[in-house]
Write a protein that holds these residues in place. Structure first.
Motif, PDB file in Angstrom:
ATOM      1  N   PHE A   1      49.062  48.692  50.083  1.00  0.00           N
ATOM      2  CA  PHE A   1      48.893  47.657  49.178  1.00  0.00           C
ATOM      3  C   PHE A   1      49.184  48.436  47.572  1.00  0.00           C
ATOM      4  CE2 PHE A   1      44.790  50.223  50.125  1.00  0.00           C
ATOM      5  CZ  PHE A   1      44.555  50.397  48.836  1.00  0.00           C
ATOM      6  N   SER A   2      49.272  47.710  46.580  1.00  0.00           N
ATOM      7  CA  SER A   2      49.718  48.482  45.356  1.00  0.00           C
ATOM      8  C   SER A   2      48.364  47.916  44.359  1.00  0.00           C
ATOM      9  CB  SER A   2      50.906  47.842  44.579  1.00  0.00           C
ATOM     10  OG  SER A   2      50.684  46.484  44.489  1.00  0.00           O
ATOM     11  N   VAL A   3      48.247  48.859  43.220  1.00  0.00           N
ATOM     12  CA  VAL A   3      47.143  48.581  42.545  1.00  0.00           C
ATOM     13  C   VAL A   3      47.775  48.782  41.099  1.00  0.00           C
ATOM     14  CG1 VAL A   3      44.965  49.329  41.496  1.00  0.00           C
ATOM     15  CG2 VAL A   3      45.590  49.608  44.058  1.00  0.00           C
ATOM     16  N   SER A   4      47.409  47.665  40.154  1.00  0.00           N
ATOM     17  CA  SER A   4      48.036  47.818  38.644  1.00  0.00           C
ATOM     18  C   SER A   4      46.543  47.524  37.987  1.00  0.00           C
ATOM     19  CB  SER A   4      48.835  46.529  38.478  1.00  0.00           C
ATOM     20  OG  SER A   4      49.877  46.234  39.267  1.00  0.00           O
ATOM     21  N   PHE A   5      46.607  48.322  37.057  1.00  0.00           N
ATOM     22  CA  PHE A   5      45.517  48.249  36.027  1.00  0.00           C
ATOM     23  C   PHE A   5      46.017  47.836  34.725  1.00  0.00           C
ATOM     24  CE2 PHE A   5      44.147  51.491  38.880  1.00  0.00           C
ATOM     25  CZ  PHE A   5      42.380  51.773  38.542  1.00  0.00           C
ATOM     26  N   PRO A   6      45.631  46.495  34.466  1.00  0.00           N
ATOM     27  CA  PRO A   6      46.186  45.657  33.267  1.00  0.00           C
ATOM     28  C   PRO A   6      45.827  46.110  32.040  1.00  0.00           C
ATOM     29  CG  PRO A   6      45.201  44.255  35.082  1.00  0.00           C
ATOM     30  CD  PRO A   6      44.980  45.712  35.319  1.00  0.00           C
TER      31      PRO A   6
ATOM     32  N   CYS B   1      49.771  52.596  47.517  1.00  0.00           N
ATOM     33  CA  CYS B   1      48.714  53.210  48.504  1.00  0.00           C
ATOM     34  C   CYS B   1      48.821  52.952  49.731  1.00  0.00           C
ATOM     35  CB  CYS B   1      47.444  52.701  48.279  1.00  0.00           C
ATOM     36  SG  CYS B   1      46.738  53.093  46.671  1.00  0.00           S
ATOM     37  N   LYS B   2      48.609  53.791  50.702  1.00  0.00           N
ATOM     38  CA  LYS B   2      48.875  53.544  52.093  1.00  0.00           C
ATOM     39  C   LYS B   2      47.597  53.198  52.558  1.00  0.00           C
ATOM     40  CE  LYS B   2      53.426  54.069  53.332  1.00  0.00           C
ATOM     41  NZ  LYS B   2      54.041  52.827  54.001  1.00  0.00           N
ATOM     42  N   LEU B   3      47.321  52.376  53.541  1.00  0.00           N
ATOM     43  CA  LEU B   3      46.083  52.007  54.102  1.00  0.00           C
ATOM     44  C   LEU B   3      45.258  53.359  54.834  1.00  0.00           C
ATOM     45  CD1 LEU B   3      43.584  49.891  54.889  1.00  0.00           C
ATOM     46  CD2 LEU B   3      44.851  49.532  57.120  1.00  0.00           C
ATOM     47  N   PHE B   4      44.099  53.645  54.284  1.00  0.00           N
ATOM     48  CA  PHE B   4      43.413  54.793  54.866  1.00  0.00           C
ATOM     49  C   PHE B   4      42.407  54.216  56.068  1.00  0.00           C
ATOM     50  CE2 PHE B   4      39.701  57.707  54.900  1.00  0.00           C
ATOM     51  CZ  PHE B   4      40.316  58.796  55.588  1.00  0.00           C
ATOM     52  N   LYS B   5      41.540  53.363  55.371  1.00  0.00           N
ATOM     53  CA  LYS B   5      40.568  52.790  56.265  1.00  0.00           C
ATOM     54  C   LYS B   5      39.922  51.867  55.883  1.00  0.00           C
ATOM     55  CE  LYS B   5      37.583  56.172  57.864  1.00  0.00           C
ATOM     56  NZ  LYS B   5      36.820  57.149  58.129  1.00  0.00           N
ATOM     57  N   ILE B   6      39.387  50.569  56.849  1.00  0.00           N
ATOM     58  CA  ILE B   6      38.772  49.630  56.328  1.00  0.00           C
ATOM     59  C   ILE B   6      37.346  49.411  56.890  1.00  0.00           C
ATOM     60  CG2 ILE B   6      38.804  46.782  56.536  1.00  0.00           C
ATOM     61  CD1 ILE B   6      41.818  46.871  56.622  1.00  0.00           C
ATOM     62  N   ILE B   7      36.444  49.279  56.053  1.00  0.00           N
ATOM     63  CA  ILE B   7      34.947  49.373  56.746  1.00  0.00           C
ATOM     64  C   ILE B   7      34.549  47.878  56.751  1.00  0.00           C
ATOM     65  CG2 ILE B   7      32.726  50.305  56.461  1.00  0.00           C
ATOM     66  CD1 ILE B   7      34.253  52.648  54.738  1.00  0.00           C
ATOM     67  N   ASP B   8      34.219  47.341  57.796  1.00  0.00           N
ATOM     68  CA  ASP B   8      33.800  46.165  57.703  1.00  0.00           C
ATOM     69  C   ASP B   8      32.225  46.103  57.993  1.00  0.00           C
ATOM     70  OD1 ASP B   8      36.200  44.739  57.640  1.00  0.00           O
ATOM     71  OD2 ASP B   8      36.395  45.225  59.803  1.00  0.00           O
ATOM     72  N   GLY B   9      31.565  44.694  57.511  1.00  0.00           N
ATOM     73  CA  GLY B   9      30.155  44.696  57.946  1.00  0.00           C
ATOM     74  C   GLY B   9      29.262  44.581  56.861  1.00  0.00           C
ATOM     75  N   PHE B  10      29.772  44.513  55.549  1.00  0.00           N
ATOM     76  CA  PHE B  10      28.850  44.299  54.352  1.00  0.00           C
ATOM     77  C   PHE B  10      28.703  42.989  54.267  1.00  0.00           C
ATOM     78  CE2 PHE B  10      30.985  48.236  53.820  1.00  0.00           C
ATOM     79  CZ  PHE B  10      30.083  49.116  53.429  1.00  0.00           C
ATOM     80  N   ASP B  11      27.883  42.298  55.088  1.00  0.00           N
ATOM     81  CA  ASP B  11      27.851  40.713  55.197  1.00  0.00           C
ATOM     82  C   ASP B  11      28.958  40.004  55.242  1.00  0.00           C
ATOM     83  OD1 ASP B  11      25.244  40.900  55.378  1.00  0.00           O
ATOM     84  OD2 ASP B  11      24.868  40.584  53.224  1.00  0.00           O
ATOM     85  N   ASN B  12      29.280  39.381  54.138  1.00  0.00           N
ATOM     86  CA  ASN B  12      30.906  38.706  54.118  1.00  0.00           C
ATOM     87  C   ASN B  12      32.047  39.522  53.761  1.00  0.00           C
ATOM     88  OD1 ASN B  12      29.830  36.339  55.358  1.00  0.00           O
ATOM     89  ND2 ASN B  12      29.034  35.556  53.371  1.00  0.00           N
ATOM     90  N   ASP B  13      31.602  40.818  53.179  1.00  0.00           N
ATOM     91  CA  ASP B  13      32.766  41.668  52.520  1.00  0.00           C
ATOM     92  C   ASP B  13      33.067  42.831  53.318  1.00  0.00           C
ATOM     93  OD1 ASP B  13      32.810  40.050  50.196  1.00  0.00           O
ATOM     94  OD2 ASP B  13      30.675  40.591  49.773  1.00  0.00           O
ATOM     95  N   SER B  14      34.330  43.584  52.986  1.00  0.00           N
ATOM     96  CA  SER B  14      34.681  44.831  53.417  1.00  0.00           C
ATOM     97  C   SER B  14      35.065  45.557  52.267  1.00  0.00           C
ATOM     98  CB  SER B  14      35.919  44.514  54.505  1.00  0.00           C
ATOM     99  OG  SER B  14      35.361  43.556  55.413  1.00  0.00           O
ATOM    100  N   ILE B  15      35.265  47.071  52.516  1.00  0.00           N
ATOM    101  CA  ILE B  15      35.862  47.995  51.969  1.00  0.00           C
ATOM    102  C   ILE B  15      37.079  48.397  52.145  1.00  0.00           C
ATOM    103  CG2 ILE B  15      35.829  50.179  50.579  1.00  0.00           C
ATOM    104  CD1 ILE B  15      32.541  49.902  50.866  1.00  0.00           C
ATOM    105  N   ILE B  16      38.130  48.171  51.634  1.00  0.00           N
ATOM    106  CA  ILE B  16      39.389  48.668  51.883  1.00  0.00           C
ATOM    107  C   ILE B  16      39.982  49.760  51.306  1.00  0.00           C
ATOM    108  CG2 ILE B  16      42.126  47.810  51.831  1.00  0.00           C
ATOM    109  CD1 ILE B  16      41.220  45.104  52.164  1.00  0.00           C
ATOM    110  N   THR B  17      40.212  51.009  51.766  1.00  0.00           N
ATOM    111  CA  THR B  17      40.597  52.257  51.281  1.00  0.00           C
ATOM    112  C   THR B  17      42.044  52.681  51.608  1.00  0.00           C
ATOM    113  OG1 THR B  17      39.872  53.584  52.854  1.00  0.00           O
ATOM    114  CG2 THR B  17      38.180  52.951  51.298  1.00  0.00           C
TER     115      THR B  17
END
Length: 203
Positions: free
Chosen positions: A76-81, A132-148
């Protein structure tokens, strides 16, 4: 001596989310992903560097295309506007759950550039780009996840590049930063001050 909270504090019950009952400051980024034969952009404000190395993460729900795209492509890519790109950042939110083809045309009409080391778009004229290259996805924050992700390529606009010979306060005054005031407001940050670190402080 320990003090108890004063009367002018209001207890926020945690039976429902607390975040809409006060303001907090966050960055605003736009995440880019490849989606089939097309591309997707999505603004996020629950986003941060992960530690002091080159890792970056953001919160996303598995219901959104961004989550599915990152899981499928592994990048994924990240842009800081910039502050003057707030409307463009908002428009990138149009394709969400159950997106329609006419909403995808909004992405095609936004000013974008191709990432250099991954297959994703970046919001043109942003001040900082991460690929960025995907490192880890952490699921389980109720309806949300952290994508790193691991940052493999990065670019910063020349006037936003920190230079030890430049006055940092003047640099930010001349080149403001965009902040998201959660939830639902934004600010252009141009006045800053040196943080009063204690003597001998080391990270």
């Amino acid at each position: 001596m320990e003090k108890i909270l004063a009367d002018h504090y209001i207890s926020l019950g945690t039976d429902v989310p607390i975040w809409n009952r006060c303001f907090t400051v966050a960055p605003l980024i736009v995440v880019g992903t490849k989606e089939g034969d097309n591309y997707d952009l999505a603004p996020k404000h629950m986003a941060t560097a992960i530690g002091l190395s080159n890792y970056f993460g953001f919160v996303c729900t598995p219901k959104h295309a961004t989550y599915r795209n990152v899981k499928a492509t592994g990048e994924f890519s990240v842009s800081f506007p910039l502050p003057n790109q707030i409307v463009l950042s908002s428009l990138s939110a149009s394709p969400r759950c159950g997106e329609r083809s006419n909403e995808k045309s909004i992405i095609r009409s936004l000013p974008t550039v191709k990432a250099t080391s991954i297959d994703a778009l970046l919001l043109d004229h942003s001040y900082l780009y991460l690929e960025c290259k995907l490192f880890k996805i952490i699921d389980g924050f109720d309806n949300d996840s952290i994508i790193t992700g691991k940052v493999i390529t990065a670019f910063v606009k020349s006037n936003y590049h920190r230079d030890a010979e430049k006055d940092e306060q003047e640099m930010i005054k001349d080149n403001p930063l965009l902040a998201y005031i959660a939830n639902g407001r934004f600010a252009s940050v141009s006045e800053t001050f040196n943080f009063p670190f204690p003597k001998g402080f080391k990270r």
